[in-house]
Design a protein around this motif. Sequence first.
Motif, short mmCIF file in Angstrom:
data_model
loop_
_atom_site.label_atom_id
_atom_site.label_comp_id
_atom_site.label_asym_id
_atom_site.label_seq_id
_atom_site.Cartn_x
_atom_site.Cartn_y
_atom_site.Cartn_z
N GLY A 296 44.50 47.19 44.15
CA GLY A 296 43.85 46.05 44.79
C GLY A 296 43.20 45.15 43.75
O GLY A 296 43.58 45.15 42.58
N HIS A 297 42.20 44.40 44.17
CA HIS A 297 41.55 43.46 43.25
C HIS A 297 40.82 44.21 42.14
O HIS A 297 40.87 43.81 40.97
CB HIS A 297 40.58 42.56 44.02
N GLN B 143 30.44 32.14 41.53
CA GLN B 143 29.83 32.40 40.22
C GLN B 143 30.45 33.65 39.58
O GLN B 143 30.73 33.69 38.38
CB GLN B 143 28.32 32.59 40.37
N ILE B 144 30.66 34.69 40.40
CA ILE B 144 31.26 35.93 39.88
C ILE B 144 32.67 35.66 39.37
O ILE B 144 33.07 36.16 38.31
CB ILE B 144 31.28 37.02 40.97
N LEU B 145 33.43 34.85 40.10
CA LEU B 145 34.81 34.57 39.69
C LEU B 145 34.83 33.82 38.36
O LEU B 145 35.66 34.10 37.48
CB LEU B 145 35.52 33.76 40.77
N ARG B 146 33.91 32.88 38.19
CA ARG B 146 33.80 32.18 36.91
C ARG B 146 33.42 33.16 35.79
O ARG B 146 33.89 33.03 34.66
CB ARG B 146 32.75 31.07 37.01
N GLY C 123 34.21 42.59 49.56
CA GLY C 123 34.58 41.32 48.94
C GLY C 123 35.51 41.48 47.76
O GLY C 123 35.35 42.40 46.95
N TYR C 124 36.49 40.56 47.66
CA TYR C 124 37.44 40.59 46.54
C TYR C 124 36.73 40.43 45.20
O TYR C 124 37.05 41.11 44.22
CB TYR C 124 38.45 39.44 46.66
N GLU C 125 35.79 39.47 45.16
CA GLU C 125 35.15 39.11 43.89
C GLU C 125 34.28 40.25 43.37
O GLU C 125 34.31 40.56 42.17
CB GLU C 125 34.32 37.84 44.07
N GLU C 126 33.50 40.87 44.27
CA GLU C 126 32.68 42.01 43.87
C GLU C 126 33.55 43.15 43.35
O GLU C 126 33.21 43.80 42.35
CB GLU C 126 31.84 42.50 45.05
N ALA C 127 34.68 43.37 44.02
CA ALA C 127 35.60 44.44 43.59
C ALA C 127 36.21 44.11 42.23
O ALA C 127 36.26 44.96 41.32
CB ALA C 127 36.69 44.63 44.64
#
Length: 625
Positions: free
Chosen positions: A16-17, A59-62, A377-381
């Motif tokens: 997954g992510h 912000q996490i994705l950046r 969440g994808y970003e947290e993962a």
Amino acid sequence: MSLSSTVYDVIVVGGGHAGSEAAASAANMGAKTLLITMNLQNIAQMSCNPAMGGIAKGQILREIDALGGYSAIVTDKTAIQFKMLNKSKGPAMWSPRAQSDRMMFAETWRNMLEQTDNLDFYQDSVNGLLFEGDKIVGVKTSLGLNISARTVVVTAGTFLNGLIHIGEKTFGGGRAGEKSSTGITEDLVAKGFDSGRMKTGTPPRVDGRSLDFSKMTEQPGDEHPEKFSYLPSTKRLTKQRSCYLSYTNKEVHELLREGFERSPMFNGRIQSTGPRYCPSIEDKIDRFASKEQHQIFVEPEGWNTVEIYVNGFSTSLPDDVQDKAIRLIPGFENVKFFRYGYAIEYDYFPPTQLKHSLETKLIENLFFAGQINGTTGYEEAAAQGLMAGVNAALKVQEKEAFILKRSEAYIGVLIDDLITKGTEEPYRMFTSRAEYRTLLRQDNADIRLTPLSNAIGLASDERLERVNTKISTTQALIEFLSKLSVTKEEINPILASKNLALVNQSMKLIKIAARPQLEFNDYKDIPKLSEFLALHKIDKEIIEQVEIHLKYSGYIQKEKNNADKLNRLENVPIPSSFDYKKVKSLSYEAIEKLSKIKPVTISQASRISGVSPSDISVLLVYMGR
């Protein structure tokens, strides 16, 4: 060379992510890595909504991109719409979000992973872990293979003993159309790990051709869309697909309530905790009984598909109830279902059992990332996956763990919250969780993190060179503004157009530019400034950095000072063997919590729920500080 005779540096369980970022980061750190997943066609599948980013998540994705991860690049390459949320607020709140083409997203992820050196793939289900004493040495698969590894990263998502609920129907599964994973939980519990159950849900997917969009409100993307990645290899969108907005109503709510007695949430079949901040439609109706309507976001799943994601209608109600109720929403009168919404229960492991590196405390060389740690969440993962992959590679290389502070990144806040406070409900990141959100903006993630990542060998030299250019160019423009004097004849017409107080003599432009009502565009055509911008090829990114500096430098400096004070406590270590029971002045609750979590610094101890400031003072005195 066969799998059974190969010893990998890192094995990542799950694609997954979290697993995808873990595999990419470990391999890019030079570790010989194997990614094992049940279905190679579903790598980085968007199991829920087809979007990346949002409040704090953007912000996490950046930050992932600044560190050298792949998620932002994939998002830019597959985006169908882009929005910068909260633009009317201060820059600490600006949060980028993109709708993605779901099928293209997974395909692009797989292509990028296949082009990554040091990374092998294997399609199978891991149903056990191999140990030698208190150290992990590999995994065993459903086909009976034992595969050896120096470190293992488990990113099992919602698959560990996953159970899907649709009304009164229940069946095993990790997500729709895929089987659950068994064996890993049992092996870990036998080794002394605590486990728990959580739940999440997903809405129906429907046929866009059956919807009447004229009854909904169109939600277009930004007029001038930006992008996520700091690299020039990804491009901004030139065309976008719109989303749409509709609402539930009293009739929808009444019909849904009729199905509550058949809902697994209300009849007791689901007893695990779901995400508070992304509740199901039945949960919203129950908790907010006085509200007569709830928003329904109608989101396309891609460029070339008619499939629609019904955001806001997450549900585990019976299929016949879903079918009747959704038709009462404006625009859905003749809806055709692709698949019904469902809830899923799965195993997780309370994250207080981890170190900040995401290595488990009980078993050496074993790392957890993603929903296994109780997040959603994808970003947290993805953020956890990247950090676990990096630290697994560093462990193999016998180097120090890479740990981000709360003052350095939202990723640092996320991991510290999990390790220090734990979670009893699916954890989701919000800007309010960060004490230093003026420092942790989406625009400066590269400045904050790329030098740190480059130093450990993950972020490329190209990234670092771009960051250094950004910093030097920003500083050059600030210095130019501080030296440039403008006459009253040049600036007063601009001030008058904004109904601002005029000046009666020449002034340094930097003083005038600091006025909150003025934007850079208001004065950028002043001749000398215009010449400087053209000569040095100053782009929008640099101008944004300068504007933020001019208007928020006081707030930024204050947060830096506060962060520096806190970081002094980060430098006061607590030995892992420290016996809190010997410190008689500590409260009983503090002794219990500190003994269980085993904080590594005084600063971490101060953030544990139940540990008071007086307890911290006692510890500091006891340690001679």
